[in-house]
Design a protein around this motif. Structure first.
Motif, PDB file in Angstrom:
ATOM      1  N   ARG A   1     -10.582   3.363   1.041  1.00 40.44           N
ATOM      2  CA  ARG A   1     -10.221   2.452  -0.059  1.00 40.44           C
ATOM      3  C   ARG A   1      -8.713   2.223  -0.092  1.00 40.44           C
ATOM      4  O   ARG A   1      -8.169   1.710  -1.060  1.00 40.44           O
ATOM      5  CB  ARG A   1     -10.826   2.881  -1.374  1.00 40.44           C
ATOM      6  N   LEU A   2      -8.041   2.657   0.961  1.00 35.24           N
ATOM      7  CA  LEU A   2      -6.636   2.363   1.251  1.00 35.24           C
ATOM      8  C   LEU A   2      -5.653   3.146   0.397  1.00 35.24           C
ATOM      9  O   LEU A   2      -4.898   3.958   0.916  1.00 35.24           O
ATOM     10  CB  LEU A   2      -6.372   0.858   1.182  1.00 35.24           C
ATOM     11  N   ALA A   3      -5.644   2.939  -0.922  1.00 29.50           N
ATOM     12  CA  ALA A   3      -4.653   3.622  -1.746  1.00 29.50           C
ATOM     13  C   ALA A   3      -4.955   3.392  -3.219  1.00 29.50           C
ATOM     14  O   ALA A   3      -5.701   2.490  -3.569  1.00 29.50           O
ATOM     15  CB  ALA A   3      -3.256   3.109  -1.425  1.00 29.50           C
ATOM     16  N   ALA A   4      -4.352   4.223  -4.070  1.00 31.80           N
ATOM     17  CA  ALA A   4      -4.369   3.965  -5.510  1.00 31.80           C
ATOM     18  C   ALA A   4      -3.234   2.987  -5.840  1.00 31.80           C
ATOM     19  O   ALA A   4      -2.373   2.712  -5.007  1.00 31.80           O
ATOM     20  CB  ALA A   4      -4.206   5.270  -6.288  1.00 31.80           C
TER      21      ALA A   4
ATOM     22  N   CYS B   1      -0.892  -5.923  -1.938  1.00 36.19           N
ATOM     23  CA  CYS B   1      -1.843  -4.922  -1.430  1.00 36.19           C
ATOM     24  C   CYS B   1      -1.858  -3.678  -2.308  1.00 36.19           C
ATOM     25  O   CYS B   1      -2.903  -3.051  -2.510  1.00 36.19           O
ATOM     26  CB  CYS B   1      -1.464  -4.511  -0.013  1.00 36.19           C
ATOM     27  N   GLY B   2      -0.676  -3.301  -2.823  1.00 42.66           N
ATOM     28  CA  GLY B   2      -0.570  -2.070  -3.608  1.00 42.66           C
ATOM     29  C   GLY B   2      -1.184  -2.173  -4.998  1.00 42.66           C
ATOM     30  O   GLY B   2      -1.390  -1.161  -5.656  1.00 42.66           O
TER      31      GLY B   2
ATOM     32  N   PHE C   1     -17.409   2.773   3.787  1.00 40.86           N
ATOM     33  CA  PHE C   1     -18.074   2.482   2.506  1.00 40.86           C
ATOM     34  C   PHE C   1     -19.578   2.759   2.627  1.00 40.86           C
ATOM     35  O   PHE C   1     -20.199   3.300   1.711  1.00 40.86           O
ATOM     36  CB  PHE C   1     -17.889   1.010   2.091  1.00 40.86           C
TER      37      PHE C   1
ATOM     38  N   ARG D   1      -4.189  -3.253  -5.755  1.00 40.62           N
ATOM     39  CA  ARG D   1      -5.628  -2.942  -5.727  1.00 40.62           C
ATOM     40  C   ARG D   1      -6.383  -3.793  -6.743  1.00 40.62           C
ATOM     41  O   ARG D   1      -7.141  -3.259  -7.560  1.00 40.62           O
ATOM     42  CB  ARG D   1      -5.899  -1.442  -5.959  1.00 40.62           C
TER      43      ARG D   1
ATOM     44  N   TYR E   1       0.838  -1.201   0.000  1.00 41.29           N
ATOM     45  CA  TYR E   1       0.000   0.000   0.000  1.00 41.29           C
ATOM     46  C   TYR E   1       0.867   1.243   0.000  1.00 41.29           C
ATOM     47  O   TYR E   1       1.878   1.302   0.702  1.00 41.29           O
ATOM     48  CB  TYR E   1      -0.843   0.077   1.282  1.00 41.29           C
ATOM     49  N   THR E   2       0.453   2.263  -0.732  1.00 43.83           N
ATOM     50  CA  THR E   2       1.053   3.581  -0.528  1.00 43.83           C
ATOM     51  C   THR E   2       0.230   4.300   0.546  1.00 43.83           C
ATOM     52  O   THR E   2      -0.808   3.808   0.986  1.00 43.83           O
ATOM     53  CB  THR E   2       1.015   4.430  -1.814  1.00 43.83           C
TER      54      THR E   2
ATOM     55  N   ARG F   1      -5.240   3.977  10.202  1.00 40.75           N
ATOM     56  CA  ARG F   1      -4.313   4.901   9.565  1.00 40.75           C
ATOM     57  C   ARG F   1      -4.207   6.259  10.276  1.00 40.75           C
ATOM     58  O   ARG F   1      -3.246   6.975  10.105  1.00 40.75           O
ATOM     59  CB  ARG F   1      -4.719   5.105   8.094  1.00 40.75           C
TER      60      ARG F   1
ATOM     61  N   SER G   1      -2.565   6.685   1.783  1.00 42.72           N
ATOM     62  CA  SER G   1      -3.884   6.844   1.163  1.00 42.72           C
ATOM     63  C   SER G   1      -3.961   8.092   0.289  1.00 42.72           C
ATOM     64  O   SER G   1      -4.742   8.152  -0.661  1.00 42.72           O
ATOM     65  CB  SER G   1      -4.967   6.913   2.236  1.00 42.72           C
TER      66      SER G   1
ATOM     67  N   SER H   1     -11.936  -3.501  -1.492  1.00 38.37           N
ATOM     68  CA  SER H   1     -12.673  -2.281  -1.110  1.00 38.37           C
ATOM     69  C   SER H   1     -13.787  -1.979  -2.104  1.00 38.37           C
ATOM     70  O   SER H   1     -14.933  -1.771  -1.726  1.00 38.37           O
ATOM     71  CB  SER H   1     -11.725  -1.070  -1.078  1.00 38.37           C
TER      72      SER H   1
ATOM     73  N   GLN I   1      -0.517  -4.885   6.355  1.00 34.51           N
ATOM     74  CA  GLN I   1       0.399  -4.892   5.216  1.00 34.51           C
ATOM     75  C   GLN I   1       1.501  -5.906   5.499  1.00 34.51           C
ATOM     76  O   GLN I   1       2.412  -5.621   6.261  1.00 34.51           O
ATOM     77  CB  GLN I   1       0.982  -3.491   5.033  1.00 34.51           C
TER      78      GLN I   1
ATOM     79  N   ASN J   1     -13.426  -0.294   7.667  1.00 35.53           N
ATOM     80  CA  ASN J   1     -13.784   0.470   6.472  1.00 35.53           C
ATOM     81  C   ASN J   1     -15.181   0.155   5.946  1.00 35.53           C
ATOM     82  O   ASN J   1     -15.710   0.915   5.132  1.00 35.53           O
ATOM     83  CB  ASN J   1     -12.727   0.267   5.379  1.00 35.53           C
TER      84      ASN J   1
END
Lengths: 405, 405
Positions: free
Chosen positions: A267-270, B242-243, B131, B245, A65-66, B20, A68, B101, B43, B127
């Motif tokens: 939604r955590l991250a892009a 995770c990154g 949502f 998506r 994850y990056t 976060r 958010s 997500s 993560q 989350n």
């Protein structure tokens, strides 16, 4: 009827994309061995700059994850980029989104509750309706007309459309589907209207660079009142990375950005790898944009010169983006688009465009209009447009015959 | 007050991620030179399988949109994968999403309108609340208790929480934040309840593979009534991407998938390059999952054995996922987590966990609970847990002193 067969009202009302829903007809045509020129979708054929792929090749270890809000280097690159346009966003006023789509969705959600109104200038980017319906928000249109070059409607039309539930005006500039670039005066009128009626402005500026004949696309950040403005942006068209789904939402309004950040956290991250690759794109110099714009301007001229030969067409020369909207001599352009895919070919080729009805909210508007995305090279475009003109001629002569019968 | 300072109700109500939102405190600790063990976020430290990066390196040309439903090869790989779990989804019953997500968001939007209720079992993945608030939907909790091992609450609690507006039950299994893997009987009870009351089931099965001691995670597709079931899934945890998506939403209910497809069209597509890379992950054989699960089971044992030494702790041995929830002897675990980052270190190290209050909807529940994500190697975990225990001791002795004063 059992309830598990019933969906939510919003699920029932979200329209299918007018751009994507006819694709099965194209697939069938291809199965029959016909080459289909795709002028229906805003997916440019231009290559993604190599620096993006080169950076991605260097990614290894954990695709994690990056933040958010996005990779800090990408947000910084965005801030620096905005400054070259005299748009004064600081890094912490920019949040990376999953494409311009998510930026617009977040903007609508931040200002509008279920039952509220978002004002749009129709015809407009059709997915605004879907984003709004997803959030149970109404889209209230003010109509621009092909006969007036799809210019900004007069003030009284906006005043007439205003309700006590109107929360924001949402529009793209340069325009999709019509390629209009609004003048300073047109945008000033809109800002004044927003200020007078205490509305937010959601400005979709993803085609900022792509303007022709020396015109400049003003940002809604150029008109003061920056607390009211939310900018939706995207790297998709500018850098030909539609598949990366990397965009941004920005505002000087801290309350708005705080709310957007909470939405972004959920939604955590892009996507990490595409964010990482995209950082390199901001190093491309101005010649990159100049060349791209020159290419699109040439294509515009090819399409315009080819289509203006069609008898009865109402055609406006686009000033930006890579779309042209036109009124053509048919009663139902969706039927015509299907017919082109099902019943017509010339030298084993046919052309697919987007019917424009789905870009309107007002019922029955746009039924004679189409959108052409000039996302192929000039030679192919010329061929595609001449096939379109030829098809239209046959279509209308067949129609006449069947009416006579 | 001018309206442009007012946001939508939903924007005001979307909570910050409890996982976060405390990260700035960790950043400050790091600035002071303190090493922070991050057990607060899901993560994993495990490497992303190399095949993913290898495939991505081969991507070139144009990073263009995929089909809105996702790359067909990836959907086919998903379908094949589901069959190994005897989950009978066909390719056209699976749509690729931007992580789990988006799958959960689409599922909620498909069945619930503003003001409708979604039933959850608290504590639950925080989350879900965000949502739901984004969609102006209410989250109605049924409470599971640390003293009962966070097992499925009794039927009467579900019946009590039911309203005329309840549309679906949404829950993760294996569970986040508690690592519970529900038994067949527990899930059967839930399905019967759903059938009796005509509810949809939104089953979040992203940790499907990660179960311990030979337990199996049943899918909600194993209990008949498949028209009622929507599966939210993700590759994030299973493949340590995770990154990326990349997730999926699946259902046998054609009406649901038609609506989801229209939602998917609106946001165009999920990230292309990560979809392309992910196709290769499905070729990993069972030994990959076995090894991963073994690693997590070892870690669970390390954390469990270390934490059970804490006097007064209520601790349950997780059966799956990579989280452990515990009730610790403090009044306000958020305050404790902040204190650990601001005021405590041992040998220049401290430990960050997630306070559990944000995983509940019912006010004041979870205030003495924390979530530990065991996403570091065993040695680090042991150190992190012993620092946590040590910090807790100091925290409570300081508190006693300040109370005495």
């Amino acid at each position: 009827m059992e309830r598990h067969n019933s969906l939510s009202r919003r699920a029932q009302e979200i329209p299918a994309s007018p751009i994507r829903k006819l694709i099965p007809y194209a697939d069938e045509a291809k199965k029959r061995g016909i080459k289909v020129y795709h002028l229906n979708i805003g997916q440019p054929d231009l290559k993604t700059p190599q620096i993006y792929f080169d950076r991605i090749k260097g990614f290894s270890g954990v695709d994690d994850y990056t933040n958010s809000a996005g990779l800090i280097e990408l947000r910084e690159a965005f801030a620096k980029y905005y400054k070259t346009w005299s748009i004064p966003f600081e890094t912490n006023e920019i949040i990376i989104t999953e494409g311009g789509s998510e930026a617009v969705s977040f903007a609508i959600a931040t200002v509008a509750d279920p039952g509220d109104d978002i004002m749009v200038i129709e015809p407009f980017y059709a997915n605004y309706t879907a984003f709004s319906k997803f959030l149970s928000v109404n889209v209230v249109p003010v109509t621009s007309k092909p006969e007036n070059g799809y210019r900004m409607p007069p003030l009284e039309d906006f005043e007439r459309a205003l309700t006590s539930k109107t929360r924001a005006i949402l529009f793209p500039n340069p325009g999709n589907p019509n390629g209009v670039v609004y003048t300073k005066d047109e945008l000033q009128m809109l800002m004044d209207f927003a200020v007078r009626n205490d509305l937010y402005i959601i400005s979709d500026e993803v085609y900022r660079e792509i303007t022709f004949d020396g015109l400049k696309a003003y940002s809604m950040m150029d008109f003061g009142n920056q607390e009211r403005v939310i900018i939706a942006d995207s790297l998709s068209k500018r850098f030909n990375i539609c598949g990366a789904r990397i965009g941004a939402i920005s505002s000087k309004n801290k309350k708005i950005m705080d709310a957007v950040m909470r939405m972004a956290m959920a939604r955590l991250a892009a996507n990490h790898i595409s964010q990482y690759g995209a950082i390199g794109l901001f190093d491309l110099d101005n010649s990159y944009f100049k060349e791209m714009t020159k290419e699109y301007q040439n294509r515009r001229d090819v399409v315009y010169n080819e289509l203006k030969k069609i008898p009865g067409i109402i055609l406006n020369k686009p000033e930006g983006a890579f779309y042209m909207a036109a009124k053509i001599p048919v009663d139902d352009s969706e039927e015509f688009v299907k017919w082109m895919l099902q019943n017509f070919s010339y030298q084993n080729k046919t052309t697919m465009v987007a019917p424009l009805e789905g870009f309107y909210v007002t019922p029955n508007l746009g039924k004679s209009e189409i959108r052409i995305a000039y996302v192929l090279n000039s030679e192919e475009l010329k061929d595609a447009c001449s096939i379109l003109a030829r098809g239209l001629e046959v279509y209308n002569s067949e129609k006449k015959i069947s009416v006579k019968r």
